[in-house]
Design a protein around this motif. Structure first.
Motif, PDB file in Angstrom:
ATOM      1  N   ASN A  34     -34.343 -86.190   9.046  1.00 31.55           N
ATOM      2  CA  ASN A  34     -33.194 -85.919   9.152  1.00 31.55           C
ATOM      3  C   ASN A  34     -32.869 -84.698   8.677  1.00 31.55           C
ATOM      4  OD1 ASN A  34     -32.176 -88.511   9.956  1.00 31.55           O
ATOM      5  ND2 ASN A  34     -33.412 -89.576   8.044  1.00 31.55           N
ATOM      6  N   MET A  35     -32.222 -83.881   9.694  1.00 26.18           N
ATOM      7  CA  MET A  35     -32.660 -82.593   9.813  1.00 26.18           C
ATOM      8  C   MET A  35     -32.062 -81.476  10.765  1.00 26.18           C
ATOM      9  SD  MET A  35     -31.916 -80.403   7.696  1.00 26.18           S
ATOM     10  CE  MET A  35     -33.091 -80.562   5.827  1.00 26.18           C
TER      11      MET A  35
ATOM     12  N   ILE B 174     -33.942 -72.116  10.884  1.00 26.84           N
ATOM     13  CA  ILE B 174     -33.086 -72.278   9.838  1.00 26.84           C
ATOM     14  C   ILE B 174     -33.282 -74.026  10.040  1.00 26.84           C
ATOM     15  CG2 ILE B 174     -30.570 -72.496  10.031  1.00 26.84           C
ATOM     16  CD1 ILE B 174     -30.905 -70.182  11.711  1.00 26.84           C
ATOM     17  N   TRP B 175     -32.408 -74.806   8.469  1.00 29.91           N
ATOM     18  CA  TRP B 175     -32.486 -75.965   8.708  1.00 29.91           C
ATOM     19  C   TRP B 175     -31.573 -75.704   8.039  1.00 29.91           C
ATOM     20  CZ3 TRP B 175     -36.759 -78.641   4.813  1.00 29.91           C
ATOM     21  CH2 TRP B 175     -37.918 -77.906   5.757  1.00 29.91           C
ATOM     22  N   ILE B 176     -30.220 -77.404   8.309  1.00 28.94           N
ATOM     23  CA  ILE B 176     -29.063 -78.090   8.547  1.00 28.94           C
ATOM     24  C   ILE B 176     -29.350 -79.167   8.218  1.00 28.94           C
ATOM     25  CG2 ILE B 176     -26.394 -77.781   9.553  1.00 28.94           C
ATOM     26  CD1 ILE B 176     -27.201 -75.519  10.644  1.00 28.94           C
ATOM     27  N   GLU B 177     -28.650 -79.923   6.877  1.00 29.11           N
ATOM     28  CA  GLU B 177     -28.255 -81.275   7.211  1.00 29.11           C
ATOM     29  C   GLU B 177     -27.400 -81.358   7.922  1.00 29.11           C
ATOM     30  OE1 GLU B 177     -27.060 -81.107   2.921  1.00 29.11           O
ATOM     31  OE2 GLU B 177     -29.278 -79.916   2.862  1.00 29.11           O
ATOM     32  N   PRO B 178     -28.074 -82.794   8.389  1.00 26.54           N
ATOM     33  CA  PRO B 178     -26.458 -83.749   9.150  1.00 26.54           C
ATOM     34  C   PRO B 178     -25.800 -84.443   8.569  1.00 26.54           C
ATOM     35  CG  PRO B 178     -28.994 -85.129   7.927  1.00 26.54           C
ATOM     36  CD  PRO B 178     -29.049 -83.644   8.202  1.00 26.54           C
ATOM     37  N   SER B 179     -24.964 -84.875   9.182  1.00 24.86           N
ATOM     38  CA  SER B 179     -23.718 -85.295   9.168  1.00 24.86           C
ATOM     39  C   SER B 179     -23.573 -86.948   8.514  1.00 24.86           C
ATOM     40  CB  SER B 179     -22.398 -85.095   9.884  1.00 24.86           C
ATOM     41  OG  SER B 179     -22.683 -85.584  10.530  1.00 24.86           O
TER      42      SER B 179
ATOM     43  N   LEU C  54     -33.539 -75.851  19.245  1.00 29.29           N
ATOM     44  CA  LEU C  54     -32.544 -77.202  17.820  1.00 29.29           C
ATOM     45  C   LEU C  54     -33.349 -78.387  18.076  1.00 29.29           C
ATOM     46  CD1 LEU C  54     -30.469 -77.526  16.332  1.00 29.29           C
ATOM     47  CD2 LEU C  54     -29.093 -79.070  17.855  1.00 29.29           C
ATOM     48  N   MET C  55     -33.668 -78.343  17.194  1.00 26.14           N
ATOM     49  CA  MET C  55     -34.582 -79.687  17.059  1.00 26.14           C
ATOM     50  C   MET C  55     -34.400 -80.294  16.505  1.00 26.14           C
ATOM     51  SD  MET C  55     -39.115 -80.548  15.873  1.00 26.14           S
ATOM     52  CE  MET C  55     -38.402 -80.088  14.294  1.00 26.14           C
ATOM     53  N   SER C  56     -33.595 -81.458  16.028  1.00 30.11           N
ATOM     54  CA  SER C  56     -32.769 -82.784  15.879  1.00 30.11           C
ATOM     55  C   SER C  56     -34.256 -83.803  15.007  1.00 30.11           C
ATOM     56  CB  SER C  56     -31.621 -83.839  16.404  1.00 30.11           C
ATOM     57  OG  SER C  56     -31.367 -82.319  16.510  1.00 30.11           O
ATOM     58  N   ALA C  57     -34.623 -83.578  13.749  1.00 28.87           N
ATOM     59  CA  ALA C  57     -35.504 -85.265  13.692  1.00 28.87           C
ATOM     60  C   ALA C  57     -35.182 -86.101  13.391  1.00 28.87           C
ATOM     61  CB  ALA C  57     -35.900 -84.124  12.090  1.00 28.87           C
ATOM     62  N   GLY C  58     -33.698 -86.509  12.816  1.00 27.04           N
ATOM     63  CA  GLY C  58     -33.285 -88.042  13.607  1.00 27.04           C
ATOM     64  C   GLY C  58     -34.239 -89.298  12.781  1.00 27.04           C
TER      65      GLY C  58
ATOM     66  N   LEU D 168     -25.444 -75.402  22.001  1.00 27.68           N
ATOM     67  CA  LEU D 168     -26.687 -76.859  21.106  1.00 27.68           C
ATOM     68  C   LEU D 168     -25.632 -77.162  20.810  1.00 27.68           C
ATOM     69  CD1 LEU D 168     -29.337 -73.880  20.119  1.00 27.68           C
ATOM     70  CD2 LEU D 168     -29.373 -75.255  22.418  1.00 27.68           C
ATOM     71  N   LEU D 169     -26.157 -78.801  20.774  1.00 27.58           N
ATOM     72  CA  LEU D 169     -25.888 -79.487  19.624  1.00 27.58           C
ATOM     73  C   LEU D 169     -26.051 -80.011  18.899  1.00 27.58           C
ATOM     74  CD1 LEU D 169     -23.312 -81.708  20.160  1.00 27.58           C
ATOM     75  CD2 LEU D 169     -25.128 -83.852  21.190  1.00 27.58           C
ATOM     76  N   ILE D 170     -24.777 -79.917  17.875  1.00 26.13           N
ATOM     77  CA  ILE D 170     -25.702 -80.061  16.253  1.00 26.13           C
ATOM     78  C   ILE D 170     -24.873 -81.869  16.038  1.00 26.13           C
ATOM     79  CG2 ILE D 170     -24.426 -78.352  15.855  1.00 26.13           C
ATOM     80  CD1 ILE D 170     -26.372 -77.595  13.382  1.00 26.13           C
ATOM     81  N   LYS D 171     -26.016 -82.229  15.174  1.00 28.03           N
ATOM     82  CA  LYS D 171     -25.091 -83.181  14.279  1.00 28.03           C
ATOM     83  C   LYS D 171     -24.935 -83.075  13.643  1.00 28.03           C
ATOM     84  CE  LYS D 171     -27.642 -86.564  17.240  1.00 28.03           C
ATOM     85  NZ  LYS D 171     -28.603 -84.532  17.664  1.00 28.03           N
ATOM     86  N   GLN D 172     -24.105 -82.068  13.434  1.00 31.54           N
ATOM     87  CA  GLN D 172     -22.822 -81.719  11.576  1.00 31.54           C
ATOM     88  C   GLN D 172     -22.096 -80.925  12.178  1.00 31.54           C
ATOM     89  OE1 GLN D 172     -21.423 -82.048   9.079  1.00 31.54           O
ATOM     90  NE2 GLN D 172     -24.123 -82.501   7.638  1.00 31.54           N
ATOM     91  N   ASP D 173     -20.145 -81.092  10.987  1.00 39.81           N
ATOM     92  CA  ASP D 173     -19.596 -80.125  11.034  1.00 39.81           C
ATOM     93  C   ASP D 173     -19.537 -79.374  10.781  1.00 39.81           C
ATOM     94  OD1 ASP D 173     -16.976 -79.447  12.018  1.00 39.81           O
ATOM     95  OD2 ASP D 173     -15.758 -80.240  10.066  1.00 39.81           O
TER      96      ASP D 173
END
Length: 231
Positions: A61-62, A117-122, A92-96, A154-159
């Motif tokens: 989840n990152m 870089i780490w971004i918290e998913p929505s 971009l690696m979406s850990a899910g 790249l498709l990121i799971k966050q706004d």
């Protein structure tokens, strides 16, 4: 409001094979004043010795973005991806729900330098995914990651959006900011001037309640920076 994060005040970790500077709290470096910004959680500036790297480890989840500044990354993960990531490319690696991966310096003779870089998913527990791409070195703002994947980003799971900023000497750019959005600037090279503030390599800036940024390169070398547009 603009709050500058001085490069020299970042956290430092040196493990011999890895020399890392942490913009935000990470690992053994803890500063309650620097725990992240909006959904942006980590910016690590990593230098990895030749032939060394991060052994297989897991994430959940990152949204993890790597940007190679020098050298090449050899990436391998539990989803079957085995790739070389050269300088200039973004990964971009979406850990899910969970992913295991290793990241090594692909060279046996030259160091590797990259931004982690780490971004918290929505949303949580999504299917893991992987992508990498070179977006070139065009003057101005180039969009790297978006929540829709529009225009081959790249498709990121966050706004959130990530832009690459490049300004040649004696050039400038105005950037409009949507009301309520948070902007984080991370300076990679050159000296970037905005609102009479100068950012040098490694510096950062939190930008809140600002409608327009006037960005300028008044130096003699090319400016390269990352611009995060965050909720």
């Amino acid at each position: 409001m603009i709050t500058v994060r001085d490069s020299q005040k970042r956290g430092v970790a040196n493990f011999g094979w890895l020399n890392s500077k942490h913009t935000f709290s990470f690992g053994s470096y803890y500063d309650p004043q620097h725990m992240g910004f909006s959904v942006l959680r980590v910016i690590n500036d990593d230098i990895v010795d030749a032939g060394a790297g991060f052994d297989t480890h897991g994430h959940r989840n990152m949204e993890i973005i790597s940007y190679v500044l020098e050298g090449e990354i050899e990436h391998k993960d539990s989803e079957g991806n085995l790739h070389i990531l050269p300088a200039g490319e973004f990964q971009l690696m979406s850990a899910g729900t969970g992913i295991y991966h290793s990241e090594y310096n692909a060279s046996k003779t030259q160091p590797l330098r990259f931004l982690q870089i780490w971004i918290e998913p929505s949303s949580l527990n999504n299917k893991p995914s992987y992508a990498q791409k070179d977006f070139g070195k065009q003057q101005g703002l180039t969009t790297i990651a978006t929540p829709t994947g529009e225009n081959d980003t790249l498709l990121i799971k966050q706004d959130a959006k990530l832009h690459q900023l490049i300004l040649e000497p004696n050039t400038e750019l105005d950037m409009e900011i949507v009301k309520g959005r948070h902007i984080y600037l991370h300076q990679i090279s050159g000296t970037l001037t905005f609102d009479d503030i100068e950012l040098n390599a490694g510096d950062g800036a939190k930008i809140e309640s600002v409608n327009t940024m006037y960005l300028a390169n008044r130096g003699k070398t090319t400016v390269t920076a990352l611009v995060f547009d965050l909720p």
